[in-house]
Design an enzyme around this catalytic site. Structure first.
Site, short mmCIF file in Angstrom:
data_model
loop_
_atom_site.label_atom_id
_atom_site.label_comp_id
_atom_site.label_asym_id
_atom_site.label_seq_id
_atom_site.Cartn_x
_atom_site.Cartn_y
_atom_site.Cartn_z
N GLN A 60 2.88 10.14 1.08
CA GLN A 60 4.18 9.48 1.22
C GLN A 60 5.14 9.82 0.08
OE1 GLN A 60 2.25 5.44 2.12
NE2 GLN A 60 4.16 5.36 3.29
N HIS A 79 -4.77 1.46 7.21
CA HIS A 79 -3.45 2.07 7.40
C HIS A 79 -3.24 3.18 6.36
CE1 HIS A 79 1.15 1.51 7.88
NE2 HIS A 79 1.01 2.29 6.83
N GLU A 80 -3.62 2.91 5.10
CA GLU A 80 -3.41 3.91 4.04
C GLU A 80 -4.36 5.10 4.20
OE1 GLU A 80 -0.74 3.63 2.49
OE2 GLU A 80 -0.38 1.55 3.02
N GLY A 118 0.84 -1.19 0.00
CA GLY A 118 0.00 0.00 0.00
C GLY A 118 0.88 1.24 0.00
N CYS A 155 5.64 0.15 7.48
CA CYS A 155 5.28 1.29 6.62
C CYS A 155 6.51 1.70 5.84
CB CYS A 155 4.80 2.45 7.51
SG CYS A 155 4.34 3.92 6.57
N LEU A 156 6.33 1.99 4.55
CA LEU A 156 7.47 2.39 3.72
C LEU A 156 8.07 3.71 4.20
CD1 LEU A 156 6.05 1.39 0.21
CD2 LEU A 156 7.81 0.19 1.54
N HIS A 195 -2.99 7.54 6.58
CA HIS A 195 -1.97 8.43 6.01
C HIS A 195 -2.59 9.72 5.48
CE1 HIS A 195 1.92 6.43 6.09
NE2 HIS A 195 1.41 5.30 5.62
NI NI Z 1 2.35 3.45 5.69
#
Ligand code: NI
Length: 172
Positions: free
Chosen positions: A51, A136-137, A46, A94-95, A140
């Protein structure tokens, strides 16, 4: 399509409440394509627009089995329309918080309303990993990271390590 740079916490842009999309036009479709390409390159399951530094309510997810073809879903203005009372806890990463993981508790099942790449209103029903991923996304897009959903003690340990890594990077 292009692979874009992924922001790493702490970064102000990751703490921003993002703007809704007025219309899914060519620019938004390009953003969706860039997000998908960047997510697959990472690789991740995701990725949300903030991000990559774009403060708009757009995200992509792709939760498929190892032996399945990619199944990316791009969403504009996603909203949790329904969430189960039943909760589920699973380890998240998370990236934007590379190499950090923690157990996060969220509703086990959700229904998400969104606008797709063609501008059509759609709904996604999700459970398991997909439910955690899409929540989660969406977080963000409201400037919320998974570490905001764990204990302050655990959060501070991760933030200290990230701050130290950034200082080393800046120095080196
Ligand atoms: Ni994330």
């Amino acid at each position: 399509m292009a692979v874009r740079e992924i922001l790493v916490a702490p970064d102000k842009r990751l703490k921003t409440v993002c703007e809704p999309i007025a219309e899914v036009d060519a620019e938004v479709r390009r953003l969706m394509d860039d997000l998908i390409e960047t997510m697959h390159a990472a690789p991740g399951i995701g990725l949300a627009a903030p991000q990559i530094g774009v403060l708009k309510r757009v995200l992509v997810i792709d939760v498929h089995g190892e032996d399945e073809a990619p199944q990316p879903i791009a969403m504009a203005n996603p909203e949790v329309a329904w969430a189960s009372d039943e909760m589920a806890t699973r380890e998240e990463g998370c990236l934007s918080l590379p190499e950090h993981y923690a157990e996060v508790t969220r509703p086990a099942r959700v229904r998400v309303a969104y606008v797709d790449r063609q501008g059509a209103r759609r709904e996604l029903e999700a459970e398991g990993l997909k439910a955690a991923c899409v929540q989660h996304e969406i977080d963000h897009l409201d400037g919320i990271l998974f570490i905001d959903r764990i204990t302050p003690l655990k959060r501070n340990i991760i933030l200290r390590k990230l701050g130290k890594a950034q200082r080393l990077k800046a120095a080196g």
